[in-house]
Write a protein that holds these residues in place. Structure first.
Motif, PDB file in Angstrom:
ATOM      1  N   ASP A   8       0.803  -1.224   0.000  1.00 47.78           N
ATOM      2  CA  ASP A   8       0.000   0.000   0.000  1.00 47.78           C
ATOM      3  C   ASP A   8       0.836   1.273   0.000  1.00 47.78           C
ATOM      4  O   ASP A   8       0.315   2.364   0.196  1.00 47.78           O
ATOM      5  N   ASP A   9       2.127   1.157  -0.254  1.00 41.79           N
ATOM      6  CA  ASP A   9       2.999   2.319  -0.326  1.00 41.79           C
ATOM      7  C   ASP A   9       2.599   3.192  -1.525  1.00 41.79           C
ATOM      8  O   ASP A   9       2.246   2.680  -2.590  1.00 41.79           O
ATOM      9  N   ALA A  10       2.658   4.501  -1.344  1.00 38.82           N
ATOM     10  CA  ALA A  10       2.281   5.428  -2.414  1.00 38.82           C
ATOM     11  C   ALA A  10       3.125   5.199  -3.664  1.00 38.82           C
ATOM     12  O   ALA A  10       2.625   5.293  -4.794  1.00 38.82           O
ATOM     13  N   ASP A  11       4.406   4.861  -3.493  1.00 37.22           N
ATOM     14  CA  ASP A  11       5.268   4.607  -4.653  1.00 37.22           C
ATOM     15  C   ASP A  11       4.796   3.384  -5.439  1.00 37.22           C
ATOM     16  O   ASP A  11       4.833   3.378  -6.666  1.00 37.22           O
ATOM     17  N   THR A  68      -5.984  -2.048  -2.149  1.00 34.87           N
ATOM     18  CA  THR A  68      -5.102  -2.714  -1.191  1.00 34.87           C
ATOM     19  C   THR A  68      -5.868  -3.699  -0.308  1.00 34.87           C
ATOM     20  O   THR A  68      -7.047  -3.526  -0.022  1.00 34.87           O
ATOM     21  N   ARG A  77       1.645   2.226  -5.529  1.00 30.47           N
ATOM     22  CA  ARG A  77       0.398   2.594  -6.210  1.00 30.47           C
ATOM     23  C   ARG A  77       0.698   3.399  -7.468  1.00 30.47           C
ATOM     24  O   ARG A  77       0.133   3.137  -8.537  1.00 30.47           O
ATOM     25  N   LEU A  78       1.596   4.368  -7.348  1.00 31.51           N
ATOM     26  CA  LEU A  78       1.965   5.196  -8.494  1.00 31.51           C
ATOM     27  C   LEU A  78       2.597   4.342  -9.590  1.00 31.51           C
ATOM     28  O   LEU A  78       2.269   4.486 -10.769  1.00 31.51           O
TER      29      LEU A  78
END
Length: 186
Positions: free
Chosen positions: A88-91, A106, A93-94
């Protein structure tokens, strides 16, 4: 729409119980579902099954879901992909969205949300799920708008009442236990 003509969804996850839950929820929502446990199986299944959408775990044993997505895109396969993962890290997802994913959900996740996101993406690409309206005699439940009518008159329901009615309509003709109803509605 019956189970042989609904939109086709490939559910890819190496965890058998999550693969089962995902596939079952999608089948109950009116989709034709196939499953795969590895990235290699997923790529083969895409060729064989020709899904309209892929629900793809990122952490697979042989190659990650990002690699599966990259391979599909490099083969000019634009099948919509929903990443379904514990990462679920923003990186992450991006990364998933920029390499060609259409959505990123997630774990733990709500099966109702997965079904809704699947329908939204399929609708966006011009594929109707056919499971958005449930009809029994003069009772109509519209899953997109969450409206219920009987004999043309709208019926106001609480969210819980709506979920209960939807579950009962989807399982019409089947004996359900108290626990099944509690698990799916509450």
């Amino acid at each position: 729409m019956d189970a042989t003509t609904g939109p086709r969804v490939l559910a890819v996850d190496d965890e058998e119980n999550l693969r089962y839950v995902t596939a079952t929820a999608l089948r109950l929502a009116g989709f034709l579902v196939d499953t795969a446990a590895t990235g290699t199986e997923a790529l083969r299944a895409v060729e064989r099954f020709r899904p309209d959408l892929v629900v793809l775990d990122v952490m697979l044993p042989d190659m990650d879901g990002f690699d599966v997505c990259r391979r599909l895109r490099s083969d000019a396969n634009n099948v919509p992909i929903i990443f379904l993962t514990a990462r679920d890290d923003a990186d992450d997802r991006l990364r998933g969205l920029t390499i060609g994913g259409d959505d990123y959900l997630t774990k733990p996740f709500s099966v109702e949300e997965l079904v809704a996101r699947t329908r939204v993406i399929l609708r966006r690409v011009g594929i109707a799920s056919g499971a958005d309206v449930l009809l029994v005699d003069d009772l109509e439940l519209d899953d997109d708008s969450h409206h219920v009518t009987r004999g043309g008159h709208e019926i106001a329901l609480s969210p819980t009442e709506y979920k209960l009615l939807r579950y009962l309509l989807r399982n019409r003709g089947r004996a359900l236990t108290r626990n099944q109803i509690l698990d799916h509605v509450w």
